[in-house]
Design an enzyme around this catalytic site. Structure first.
Site, PDB file in Angstrom:
ATOM      1  N   LYS A   1       8.354  -8.313 -14.083  1.00 28.49           N
ATOM      2  CA  LYS A   1       8.202  -9.611 -13.429  1.00 28.49           C
ATOM      3  C   LYS A   1       6.715  -9.916 -13.249  1.00 28.49           C
ATOM      4  O   LYS A   1       5.849  -9.073 -13.481  1.00 28.49           O
ATOM      5  CB  LYS A   1       8.880  -9.624 -12.046  1.00 28.49           C
ATOM      6  CG  LYS A   1      10.350  -9.263 -12.031  1.00 28.49           C
ATOM      7  CD  LYS A   1      11.216 -10.320 -12.668  1.00 28.49           C
ATOM      8  CE  LYS A   1      12.686  -9.897 -12.653  1.00 28.49           C
ATOM      9  NZ  LYS A   1      13.546 -10.808 -13.447  1.00 28.49           N
TER      10      LYS A   1
ATOM     11  N   SER B   1      14.734 -13.347 -18.419  1.00 29.18           N
ATOM     12  CA  SER B   1      14.206 -13.702 -17.095  1.00 29.18           C
ATOM     13  C   SER B   1      12.718 -14.045 -17.106  1.00 29.18           C
ATOM     14  O   SER B   1      12.216 -14.640 -16.156  1.00 29.18           O
ATOM     15  CB  SER B   1      14.453 -12.561 -16.102  1.00 29.18           C
ATOM     16  OG  SER B   1      13.644 -11.445 -16.403  1.00 29.18           O
TER      17      SER B   1
END
Length: 201
Positions: free
Chosen positions: A95, A40
């Site tokens: 993230k 990701s």
């Protein structure tokens, strides 16, 4: 007068105890190691990267709680952070911070806008030429106090603030800021020497 000495086994146990205590203090308050298991955050972070995360970046917490002993200012734009997944606190996610408290975030046709301005994001990749409504057109939303809007760099293959039931990452749920890649392997035996020692940004 003869000198009294401890038994070697006692000295060994003392040394081991001190080492364990120091390791626990370092892991609890200063740095912790994490492994990247998914794509990701490609290409910034690769599957098989091993990271050190600075747990002191945003403050010091009472161990095993969300309560701060000493609180510092929160993450800034583009910080890469490790945090408790908002929809399941038992899982850690990593993230990039896109929005901080007060920011208005919107995604239009895969482009991210912050406070009305389109972001220049050279770290972002797109691997899907198609469009999905919520993933590729989202918001606008205003980031609440003590909360953050986070996205993966691999935008088409990232479960992030666009898709979570609980959109924002609370400051209290942040583990720390990604600091450096201390080891990296592609598969079982292929060491990526060029990535070792790289700062995360």
């Amino acid at each position: 007068m003869s000198e009294l000495r401890k038994h070697p086994f006692v000295e060994f146990l003392e040394a081991i105890t001190v080492a364990v205590v120091l390791a626990l203090i370092i892991r609890t308050f200063i740095v912790q190691a994490y492994t990247i298991p998914s794509g990701s955050m490609l290409e910034t972070l690769q599957i098989g990267d091993y990271l050190l995360v600075n747990k002191f970046s945003y403050g010091v917490k009472v161990p095993f709680t969300h309560n701060y002993i000493m609180e510092r200012s929160g993450p800034e734009h583009d910080d890469i952070i490790v945090f408790e997944y908002p929809d399941n606190p038992d899982v850690d996610y990593i993230k990039r911070v896109i929005g901080v408290p007060g920011d208005v975030i919107e995604v239009r046709d895969k482009k991210v806008y912050r406070n009305g301005q389109m972001l220049d994001e050279p770290y972002v990749i797109h691997k899907d030429s198609g469009f999905e409504l919520r993933r590729d057109n989202f918001g606008p939303v205003t980031v609440p106090e003590d909360s953050y809007f986070c996205m993966g760099d691999n935008r088409d293959q990232s479960q992030d603030s666009r898709l979570w039931r609980n959109t924002f990452v609370k400051k209290e749920a942040i583990r720390g800021k990604a600091l450096v890649i201390y080891w990296s392997m592609d598969g079982i035996s292929n060491i990526r020497w060029g990535r070792i020692g790289s700062l995360v940004h």
